[in-house]
Scaffold this motif. Structure first.
Motif: not given
Length: 172
Positions: A56, A58, A75, A77, A126
């Protein structure tokens, strides 16, 4: 292992090239400098570059300078750090992270506990993936054309470093 004061740590971190949001280039130059100044093996054989990401894009990491929160969470990338493991030493591996507010460098166990926080229950999306690359291979193959740092209109998402993009050794 000797303890280092926070004043000494802050001064030491500022000796390395750092451009916010260009962690992979920062780590490339950090590793090169550690090799050149004798802190690491001249070939980088005691250094490992660790890419932290997920599908994701994140990745929650704590104690980051870019955070505006009290807990320092960001958060990303993706994020890139350097881990040093001296072969002839019984000392704990060290994490070199120029984006961290933790001591510089930090013992690996402290860094993982504080930054990765494995005891913190994350939602599945996550969960972090780690890709470890031996520094000599990273030196040989890493290149950054910085395309990922541009908006569709060509503007920068973050101001690029003042030096030219890094070119892989085999491409020079």
């Amino acid at each position: 292992m000797s303890s280092v004061t926070s004043e000494h740590v802050a001064m030491e971190a500022t000796r390395f090239q750092h451009t916010p949001y260009y962690c992979e280039e920062n780590v490339y130059l950090l590793c090169k400098t550690l090799c050149e100044n004798g802190v690491a093996d001249a070939t980088g054989s005691d250094l490992f570059v660790v890419f932290i990401s997920n599908e994701k894009k994140q990745v929650p990491l704590w104690h980051q300078k870019a955070s505006r929160r009290a807990d320092g969470i960001v958060l990303w990338d993706y994020h890139v750090i350097c881990v040093q493991r001296k072969k002839e030493s019984d000392s704990e591996p060290l994490v070199w992270d120029l984006d961290s507010t933790l001591p510089f460098p930090s013992p690996l166990t402290s860094y993982v506990a504080e930054t990765i926080q494995p005891s913190f229950q994350l939602y599945a999306e996550y969960q972090r993936f780690f890709r470890v690359v031996h520094a000599p291979l990273f030196f040989k193959h890493f290149a950054s054309d910085r395309r990922h740092m541009k908006e569709p209109d060509g503007s920068w998402t973050a101001q690029p470093p003042p030096y030219e993009p890094i070119v892989a050794q085999g491409k020079m």
